[in-house]
Design an enzyme around this catalytic site. Structure first.
Site, short mmCIF file in Angstrom:
data_model
loop_
_atom_site.label_atom_id
_atom_site.label_comp_id
_atom_site.label_asym_id
_atom_site.label_seq_id
_atom_site.Cartn_x
_atom_site.Cartn_y
_atom_site.Cartn_z
N ASN A 50 43.88 36.24 40.26
CA ASN A 50 43.88 35.85 39.04
C ASN A 50 44.40 36.91 38.04
O ASN A 50 44.16 37.98 38.11
CB ASN A 50 42.77 34.98 38.67
CG ASN A 50 41.44 36.08 38.96
OD1 ASN A 50 41.45 37.04 39.69
ND2 ASN A 50 40.32 35.75 38.16
N GLU A 52 44.10 37.28 33.82
CA GLU A 52 43.27 36.55 32.60
C GLU A 52 44.06 37.26 31.35
O GLU A 52 44.95 37.83 31.40
CB GLU A 52 41.85 36.96 32.74
CG GLU A 52 41.39 36.34 33.85
CD GLU A 52 39.74 36.38 33.96
OE1 GLU A 52 39.14 37.44 32.88
OE2 GLU A 52 38.98 35.75 34.59
N CYS A 61 45.37 31.27 37.78
CA CYS A 61 44.54 31.41 38.98
C CYS A 61 45.20 31.88 40.21
O CYS A 61 46.60 32.08 40.15
CB CYS A 61 44.26 29.88 39.37
SG CYS A 61 43.26 28.92 38.43
N GLU A 63 45.53 31.32 43.29
CA GLU A 63 46.21 30.19 44.06
C GLU A 63 47.71 30.06 43.62
O GLU A 63 48.75 30.08 44.20
CB GLU A 63 45.57 28.83 44.12
CG GLU A 63 44.15 29.11 44.93
CD GLU A 63 43.12 29.07 43.79
OE1 GLU A 63 43.24 29.85 42.83
OE2 GLU A 63 41.88 28.68 44.04
#
Ligand code: THU
Length: 136
Positions: A50, A52, A61, A63
């Protein structure tokens, strides 16, 4: 928990790659580090973490970053996902969020999702997690 279509070695390698990706997580705001690893139909593994942002909604994210890496690595026309493993630094149950489920669905409706759940490592198919995915 659904039955795994992967070999034990593949499953272990996927989990190890996702765990290693945690080291690269950029999560200064939530402190919740997530690592992911995608296994493609060509048996290549791609990692993601991830990332941010101070503008929280721009955070991405693990994924979806792993899937983006798989597309960069193999090309958009051939990409097909067999499995994805997801882990986090807090050992809390963490299945893919709704947005990630839809993105996983885009690249395979039989994807095996391996995640750290309430009973340790759990397996689900993307169909179980997203029974009626959106298709255009
Ligand atoms: N996060 C992921 O990377 N994957 C998930 O499936 C759930 C949430 C990240 C986004 C954000 O950086 C942090 O976890 C807290 O929500």
């Amino acid at each position: 928990m659904s039955k795994s279509a992967l070999t034990l070695a593949q499953r272990q390698q996927l989990i190890a790659t996702a765990t290693k990706a945690l080291d690269n997580s950029y999560a200064p705001y939530s402190k919740f580090k997530v690592g992911a690893a995608v296994l493609t139909s060509q048996d290549n593994i791609f990692a993601g973490c991830n990332v941010e942002n101070a503008s929280y909604g721009l955070s991405m994210c693990a994924e979806r970053n792993a899937i983006a890496n798989a597309i960069i690595g193999e090309g958009k026309d051939t990409i097909k996902i067999k499995a994805i493993a997801i882990t986090n630094n807090q050992q809390v149950s963490c299945s893919p969020c709704g947005a990630c489920r839809q993105v996983i669905w885009e690249f395979g409706q039989d994807v095996e999702v391996i995640f750290w759940g309430t009973k340790g490592w759990q397996n689900s198919t993307i169909r179980e997690l997203l029974p009626v995915g959106f298709t255009l």
